[in-house]
Design a protein around this motif. Structure first.
Motif, mmCIF file in Angstrom:
data_model
loop_
_atom_site.group_PDB
_atom_site.id
_atom_site.type_symbol
_atom_site.label_atom_id
_atom_site.label_comp_id
_atom_site.label_asym_id
_atom_site.label_seq_id
_atom_site.Cartn_x
_atom_site.Cartn_y
_atom_site.Cartn_z
ATOM 1 N N LYS A 142 1.231 -0.887 -0.230
ATOM 2 C CA LYS A 142 -0.406 0.035 -0.077
ATOM 3 C C LYS A 142 0.400 1.620 0.029
ATOM 4 C CE LYS A 142 -4.141 -1.267 -0.375
ATOM 5 N NZ LYS A 142 -4.932 -1.515 -1.847
ATOM 6 N N ARG A 143 2.492 1.160 0.432
ATOM 7 C CA ARG A 143 3.064 2.236 0.113
ATOM 8 C C ARG A 143 4.271 1.601 -0.496
ATOM 9 N NH1 ARG A 143 4.107 2.809 6.926
ATOM 10 N NH2 ARG A 143 4.050 0.215 6.614
ATOM 11 N N ALA B 28 8.805 3.715 -1.356
ATOM 12 C CA ALA B 28 9.319 5.174 -1.434
ATOM 13 C C ALA B 28 9.557 5.207 -2.922
ATOM 14 C CB ALA B 28 9.583 5.120 -0.529
ATOM 15 N N VAL C 195 -1.815 2.298 -4.848
ATOM 16 C CA VAL C 195 -0.822 2.353 -3.863
ATOM 17 C C VAL C 195 0.237 3.897 -3.425
ATOM 18 C CG1 VAL C 195 1.573 1.550 -3.526
ATOM 19 C CG2 VAL C 195 0.128 0.538 -4.574
ATOM 20 N N GLN C 196 0.152 3.914 -2.305
ATOM 21 C CA GLN C 196 0.429 5.572 -1.609
ATOM 22 C C GLN C 196 2.026 6.131 -2.385
ATOM 23 O OE1 GLN C 196 0.958 7.258 2.014
ATOM 24 N NE2 GLN C 196 0.032 9.295 1.419
ATOM 25 N N THR D 92 5.315 8.315 -1.854
ATOM 26 C CA THR D 92 6.629 8.893 -1.515
ATOM 27 C C THR D 92 7.772 8.671 -1.857
ATOM 28 O OG1 THR D 92 5.565 8.628 0.892
ATOM 29 C CG2 THR D 92 7.992 9.924 1.002
ATOM 30 N N CYS E 77 2.837 12.027 -1.944
ATOM 31 C CA CYS E 77 3.504 13.081 -1.425
ATOM 32 C C CYS E 77 4.718 13.036 -1.843
ATOM 33 C CB CYS E 77 3.644 12.367 0.220
ATOM 34 S SG CYS E 77 2.354 11.729 1.122
ATOM 35 N N THR F 50 7.339 2.987 5.069
ATOM 36 C CA THR F 50 6.819 2.322 3.449
ATOM 37 C C THR F 50 6.539 0.585 3.457
ATOM 38 O OG1 THR F 50 6.867 2.658 0.974
ATOM 39 C CG2 THR F 50 9.400 2.026 2.245
ATOM 40 N N ASP F 51 6.606 0.317 2.742
ATOM 41 C CA ASP F 51 6.666 -1.283 1.901
ATOM 42 C C ASP F 51 7.938 -1.298 1.644
ATOM 43 O OD1 ASP F 51 3.686 -1.454 4.008
ATOM 44 O OD2 ASP F 51 3.065 -0.636 2.356
#
Length: 391
Positions: A151-152, A154, A174-175, A177, A208, A237-238
């Protein structure tokens, strides 16, 4: 086979040289060597494949066998080149075969730049530079730290590829960064107003950004990975994806005594310092410049094919706008030449941005432009006003 044109590399550069050469010469033997399966696909599609629900397999447009039949060539897949002897005009393959060539084309591509990261998860950082890389990335997205979809993510680098992947990950919910030492996104391509617009659209979608910081380490944590930044802060993060840039593959050429710089040094005829050896694509430094985009690659392939077919042709570059694959903020940029002196003039509305780069205090000559939103429809009209990069 002593009369063969041998091409090392099965990316867009290698295959397009082979295709163009076959159009120009129906008889010359062509051998194409690939270190992977040699299926034909478009590398630029990797950074927006998630939104289209593409898999590594579905991105392959034609198999090696089909390409071999189409261009009437011998394709040697999953084989590397151990040595190049320019005096004898031979290659030594990892299979032990010694392959002679009449002319050799180095379409070797480039490798992702690796940051010297510390931490017990530094070895988990991924890059996506080819089809196999994308397959690993897609698999990692499906199986996160807890065995559930990630879901995260970087992303290291807010350049072209970093921003494209950020947009693509949003389509998968998926977020991302995005982390960069620069102060804004696409800082080398866009004026500040264009960066701001792109960032705002991606942030509105869930992304982000962290600017003005570098990544020091990647470590395993209780809830996934922890990315430590140069200002002392952290990002949880993942998964970590590195997209900080590429470095031309020059090792084979340099070991053979061929002149290299940032890439393999070639002239306007794409000839290296060794007779009968040429370079194209991401590995080729043409007249001191690297152009890691599709349009220059296509210009190179056409020019080199003509040269190999007996009609020496210098490569020329028209104005070559780059389409940034960020549907959240449609963007086209035709960057001004490196070192060009001038300023950006920017016109903004709610649904468009149009920026012109010209000498200080002048409106022409137009040396570059950036378009966003509805203004992207002006791409062809403005490109016609920009002087050629190489005439």
């Amino acid at each position: 086979m002593t009369e063969a044109v041998v091409i090392i590399g099965s990316g867009l550069a290698g295959y397009n040289v082979a295709r163009e050469l076959r159009k120009a010469d129906a008889e010359v033997p062509i051998v194409l060597i690939s270190r992977d399966e040699a299926g034909f696909y478009s590398k630029p599609m990797l950074s927006n494949a998630l939104a289209g629900k593409k898999t590594a397999a579905s991105l392959v447009m034609k198999s090696a066998e089909k390409m071999a039949d189409e261009i009437k060539a011998r394709i040697v897949a999953q084989v590397s080149v151990d040595a190049l002897n320019t005096a004898a005009q031979t290659l030594t393959l990892s299979t032990g075969e010694v392959l002679p060539y009449r002319d050799l084309v180095l379409a070797l591509g480039a490798d992702p730049i690796r940051l010297p990261l510390t931490g017990d998860a530094a070895d988990t950082v991924l890059s996506v530079n080819d089809l196999n890389d994308f397959a690993r990335f897609a698999q990692a997205l499906d199986a996160g730290p807890a065995g559930t979809p990630v879901k995260r993510v970087a992303i290291l680098g807010a350049g072209l590829i970093g921003c494209e992947f950020a947009n693509d990950l949003l389509a998968r919910e998926v977020q991302p960064t995005v982390i960069d030492l620069a102060e804004r996104a696409l800082a080398r391509l866009l004026p500040p107003e264009g960066s701001e617009r792109l960032q705002d659209k991606l942030v509105a979608g869930g992304a982000c950004f962290r600017f003005g910081v570098s990544v020091a380490s990647v470590a395993r944590g209780a809830q996934g990975l922890t990315v430590s930044l140069s200002d002392g802060s952290t990002v949880d993060t993942d998964l970590v994806l590195s997209a900080i840039g590429l470095k031309s593959r020059t090792t084979l050429a340099a070991a053979a005594g061929i002149q290299t710089g940032r890439g393999i040094t070639v002239n306007r005829h794409l000839a290296t310092s060794a007779p009968h050896v040429y370079a194209v694509g991401d590995c080729a430094e043409v007249d001191g410049t690297l152009q890691p985009y599709v349009m220059p690659l296509m210009q190179q392939a056409r020019a080199l094919a003509a040269t190999l077919a007996g009609k020496p042709t210098a490569v020329s570059y028209p104005a070559m706008p780059v389409v940034v694959k960020t549907p959240a903020c449609p963007t086209v940029v035709c960057p001004p030449p490196a070192g060009a002196e001038g300023t950006w003039t920017v016109t903004r509305t709610d649904d468009a941005l149009e920026a012109h780069f010209a000498p200080e205090g002048q409106s022409e000559p137009l040396l570059g432009f950036a378009l966003q939103g509805k203004a992207v429809t002006q791409r062809q009209a403005l490109a016609a006003l920009v002087p050629p990069v190489l005439a």
